[in-house]
Motif scaffolding. Sequence first.
Motif, PDB file in Angstrom:
ATOM      1  N   LEU A  77       3.845  20.018 -11.250  1.00  0.00           N
ATOM      2  CA  LEU A  77       3.144  19.880  -9.970  1.00  0.00           C
ATOM      3  C   LEU A  77       2.232  21.073  -9.693  1.00  0.00           C
ATOM      4  CD1 LEU A  77       5.990  18.461  -7.671  1.00  0.00           C
ATOM      5  CD2 LEU A  77       4.106  17.209  -8.758  1.00  0.00           C
ATOM      6  N   THR A  78       2.706  22.280  -9.957  1.00  0.00           N
ATOM      7  CA  THR A  78       1.874  23.457  -9.722  1.00  0.00           C
ATOM      8  C   THR A  78       0.692  23.488 -10.689  1.00  0.00           C
ATOM      9  OG1 THR A  78       3.361  24.780 -11.127  1.00  0.00           O
ATOM     10  CG2 THR A  78       3.707  24.875  -8.739  1.00  0.00           C
ATOM     11  N   PHE A  79       0.924  23.013 -11.915  1.00  0.00           N
ATOM     12  CA  PHE A  79      -0.191  22.933 -12.860  1.00  0.00           C
ATOM     13  C   PHE A  79      -1.246  21.947 -12.369  1.00  0.00           C
ATOM     14  CE2 PHE A  79      -1.817  20.316 -16.480  1.00  0.00           C
ATOM     15  CZ  PHE A  79      -2.836  21.183 -16.841  1.00  0.00           C
ATOM     16  N   VAL A  80      -0.801  20.777 -11.906  1.00  0.00           N
ATOM     17  CA  VAL A  80      -1.732  19.786 -11.356  1.00  0.00           C
ATOM     18  C   VAL A  80      -2.492  20.382 -10.169  1.00  0.00           C
ATOM     19  CG1 VAL A  80      -1.898  17.567 -10.150  1.00  0.00           C
ATOM     20  CG2 VAL A  80      -0.447  17.776 -12.173  1.00  0.00           C
ATOM     21  N   GLY A  81      -1.816  21.246  -9.409  1.00  0.00           N
ATOM     22  CA  GLY A  81      -2.467  21.897  -8.273  1.00  0.00           C
ATOM     23  C   GLY A  81      -3.653  22.750  -8.698  1.00  0.00           C
ATOM     24  N   THR A  82      -3.528  23.476  -9.822  1.00  0.00           N
ATOM     25  CA  THR A  82      -4.651  24.298 -10.301  1.00  0.00           C
ATOM     26  C   THR A  82      -5.806  23.415 -10.756  1.00  0.00           C
ATOM     27  OG1 THR A  82      -3.720  24.428 -12.556  1.00  0.00           O
ATOM     28  CG2 THR A  82      -3.144  26.188 -11.014  1.00  0.00           C
ATOM     29  N   VAL A  83      -5.487  22.293 -11.383  1.00  0.00           N
ATOM     30  CA  VAL A  83      -6.543  21.350 -11.784  1.00  0.00           C
ATOM     31  C   VAL A  83      -7.213  20.775 -10.540  1.00  0.00           C
ATOM     32  CG1 VAL A  83      -7.040  19.186 -12.992  1.00  0.00           C
ATOM     33  CG2 VAL A  83      -5.368  20.795 -13.951  1.00  0.00           C
ATOM     34  N   ASN A 157      -2.799  26.549 -19.724  1.00  0.00           N
ATOM     35  CA  ASN A 157      -3.647  25.553 -19.067  1.00  0.00           C
ATOM     36  C   ASN A 157      -3.816  25.844 -17.581  1.00  0.00           C
ATOM     37  OD1 ASN A 157      -4.576  23.071 -20.747  1.00  0.00           O
ATOM     38  ND2 ASN A 157      -2.532  23.519 -21.528  1.00  0.00           N
ATOM     39  N   ALA A 158      -2.743  26.283 -16.926  1.00  0.00           N
ATOM     40  CA  ALA A 158      -2.824  26.586 -15.495  1.00  0.00           C
ATOM     41  C   ALA A 158      -3.778  27.748 -15.231  1.00  0.00           C
ATOM     42  CB  ALA A 158      -1.429  26.906 -14.951  1.00  0.00           C
ATOM     43  N   PHE A 159      -3.677  28.806 -16.039  1.00  0.00           N
ATOM     44  CA  PHE A 159      -4.566  29.947 -15.838  1.00  0.00           C
ATOM     45  C   PHE A 159      -5.992  29.624 -16.260  1.00  0.00           C
ATOM     46  CE2 PHE A 159      -0.778  32.388 -15.070  1.00  0.00           C
ATOM     47  CZ  PHE A 159      -1.219  33.438 -14.260  1.00  0.00           C
ATOM     48  N   ALA A 160      -6.158  28.788 -17.282  1.00  0.00           N
ATOM     49  CA  ALA A 160      -7.510  28.371 -17.673  1.00  0.00           C
ATOM     50  C   ALA A 160      -8.177  27.628 -16.524  1.00  0.00           C
ATOM     51  CB  ALA A 160      -7.454  27.491 -18.926  1.00  0.00           C
ATOM     52  N   ALA A 161      -7.441  26.707 -15.894  1.00  0.00           N
ATOM     53  CA  ALA A 161      -7.993  25.939 -14.774  1.00  0.00           C
ATOM     54  C   ALA A 161      -8.260  26.835 -13.570  1.00  0.00           C
ATOM     55  CB  ALA A 161      -7.033  24.812 -14.390  1.00  0.00           C
ATOM     56  N   ALA A 162      -7.327  27.748 -13.293  1.00  0.00           N
ATOM     57  CA  ALA A 162      -7.469  28.627 -12.129  1.00  0.00           C
ATOM     58  C   ALA A 162      -8.664  29.562 -12.268  1.00  0.00           C
ATOM     59  CB  ALA A 162      -6.188  29.440 -11.933  1.00  0.00           C
ATOM     60  N   SER A 186      -5.575  29.870  -6.357  1.00  0.00           N
ATOM     61  CA  SER A 186      -5.450  29.271  -7.685  1.00  0.00           C
ATOM     62  C   SER A 186      -4.578  30.121  -8.604  1.00  0.00           C
ATOM     63  CB  SER A 186      -6.833  29.061  -8.304  1.00  0.00           C
ATOM     64  OG  SER A 186      -7.533  30.291  -8.424  1.00  0.00           O
ATOM     65  N   LEU A 187      -4.696  31.448  -8.502  1.00  0.00           N
ATOM     66  CA  LEU A 187      -3.870  32.320  -9.353  1.00  0.00           C
ATOM     67  C   LEU A 187      -2.400  32.293  -8.932  1.00  0.00           C
ATOM     68  CD1 LEU A 187      -6.229  35.387  -9.899  1.00  0.00           C
ATOM     69  CD2 LEU A 187      -5.613  33.605 -11.548  1.00  0.00           C
ATOM     70  N   VAL A 188      -2.141  32.117  -7.638  1.00  0.00           N
ATOM     71  CA  VAL A 188      -0.753  31.976  -7.180  1.00  0.00           C
ATOM     72  C   VAL A 188      -0.133  30.714  -7.772  1.00  0.00           C
ATOM     73  CG1 VAL A 188       0.667  31.419  -5.162  1.00  0.00           C
ATOM     74  CG2 VAL A 188      -0.914  33.338  -5.072  1.00  0.00           C
ATOM     75  N   LEU A 189      -0.890  29.614  -7.751  1.00  0.00           N
ATOM     76  CA  LEU A 189      -0.397  28.361  -8.350  1.00  0.00           C
ATOM     77  C   LEU A 189      -0.135  28.536  -9.847  1.00  0.00           C
ATOM     78  CD1 LEU A 189      -2.663  25.686  -6.613  1.00  0.00           C
ATOM     79  CD2 LEU A 189      -0.169  25.845  -6.448  1.00  0.00           C
ATOM     80  N   ALA A 190      -1.062  29.202 -10.538  1.00  0.00           N
ATOM     81  CA  ALA A 190      -0.903  29.410 -11.970  1.00  0.00           C
ATOM     82  C   ALA A 190       0.298  30.298 -12.274  1.00  0.00           C
ATOM     83  CB  ALA A 190      -2.172  30.024 -12.552  1.00  0.00           C
ATOM     84  N   THR A 191       0.462  31.356 -11.464  1.00  0.00           N
ATOM     85  CA  THR A 191       1.611  32.253 -11.648  1.00  0.00           C
ATOM     86  C   THR A 191       2.911  31.507 -11.363  1.00  0.00           C
ATOM     87  OG1 THR A 191       0.272  34.167 -11.008  1.00  0.00           O
ATOM     88  CG2 THR A 191       2.672  34.421 -10.904  1.00  0.00           C
ATOM     89  N   GLY A 192       2.896  30.667 -10.336  1.00  0.00           N
ATOM     90  CA  GLY A 192       4.080  29.861 -10.039  1.00  0.00           C
ATOM     91  C   GLY A 192       4.445  28.956 -11.195  1.00  0.00           C
ATOM     92  N   THR A 193       3.439  28.418 -11.867  1.00  0.00           N
ATOM     93  CA  THR A 193       3.699  27.577 -13.037  1.00  0.00           C
ATOM     94  C   THR A 193       4.439  28.366 -14.104  1.00  0.00           C
ATOM     95  OG1 THR A 193       1.723  26.242 -12.632  1.00  0.00           O
ATOM     96  CG2 THR A 193       2.626  26.191 -14.856  1.00  0.00           C
ATOM     97  N   GLY A 194       3.974  29.586 -14.372  1.00  0.00           N
ATOM     98  CA  GLY A 194       4.626  30.420 -15.377  1.00  0.00           C
ATOM     99  C   GLY A 194       6.061  30.762 -15.010  1.00  0.00           C
ATOM    100  N   LEU A 195       6.292  31.123 -13.756  1.00  0.00           N
ATOM    101  CA  LEU A 195       7.646  31.474 -13.324  1.00  0.00           C
ATOM    102  C   LEU A 195       8.590  30.273 -13.414  1.00  0.00           C
ATOM    103  CD1 LEU A 195       6.808  33.713 -10.211  1.00  0.00           C
ATOM    104  CD2 LEU A 195       7.592  34.454 -12.480  1.00  0.00           C
ATOM    105  N   LEU A 196       8.079  29.103 -13.083  1.00  0.00           N
ATOM    106  CA  LEU A 196       8.904  27.896 -13.161  1.00  0.00           C
ATOM    107  C   LEU A 196       9.235  27.543 -14.607  1.00  0.00           C
ATOM    108  CD1 LEU A 196       7.148  25.760 -10.400  1.00  0.00           C
ATOM    109  CD2 LEU A 196       9.534  26.529 -10.361  1.00  0.00           C
ATOM    110  N   ARG A 197       8.300  27.813 -15.513  1.00  0.00           N
ATOM    111  CA  ARG A 197       8.591  27.562 -16.933  1.00  0.00           C
ATOM    112  C   ARG A 197       9.696  28.497 -17.429  1.00  0.00           C
ATOM    113  NH1 ARG A 197       7.698  22.924 -18.360  1.00  0.00           N
ATOM    114  NH2 ARG A 197       7.303  23.412 -20.551  1.00  0.00           N
TER     115      ARG A 197
END
Length: 256
Positions: A77-83, A157-162, A186-197
């Motif tokens: 979901l957070t990844f989709v948010g960055t897109v 992918n999240a950071f690329a999109a952000a 956008s960077l908060v969303l991308a960072t959240g993606t990494g932490l969730l992984r």
Amino acid sequence: MPVKAQQIDSVYRLKTSREVVLFGVGAASGIASLVAGQTLDPLTPQAIQALQRSQLAGINRGAAYQWSPTADQLSDLTFVGTVGVAGLVALPTLRQKGRAIIPVMFLETALLTNGIQRTVKNIAQETRPYVYNPDVALSVKTGKDARRSFFSGHTSNAFAAAVFASTVFSHLHPDSRLKPLVWGGSLVLATGTGLLRYKAGQHFPADLVVGAAFGSVIGWVVPKLHQRTGKRQLSVAPWANGQASGVYVRYVPVYR
């Protein structure tokens, strides 16, 4: 004083030879990832049983205690948010001349990011943290994906999109006060993606750091490659708000 957004075709341009190269590298890396994936063999139960958390470096050991299917789903979901942020940046340009430029650039960004990171994953064949966790079912550990830890695809992918979205927004709206919000959100969303992984037990810290760095580079480089070259010139304009008046002076980019 309101500042008009830059026209997309005055900031970016497509060039056939460059697009062929970028799409070619993206497609070639995608094919390479499929070929490399054929050589990836899943771990056997015996090999899994022999793995010990104590074998891991101290910085990675904590990841071997993580496992959360919920965090795994939330990372999607957070990844989709960055897109989605990238989509919102592109939306106002759809009626402009050259409206296909941003979608083409974003497609190149996605192809390069996915093709390269998946190739590296299938070659590195690094075991995911959850394989070391005795609480995870053996059926999950014996899948091929259990050996695709390095480096994180979600994070790259999240950071690329952000970074792509933020860079494009900054180029199209150089004087906008919303730039910190776009970059920060956008960077908060991308960072959240990494932490969730990490919480999901999918990746070690190094997987996330490399993924974030790699994705950020791709997300910044692709727009820069398409940016028209130019210089900045001094712009002087009068202004008045009914109570005061003056002269507005700033340097503005002039593209060619």
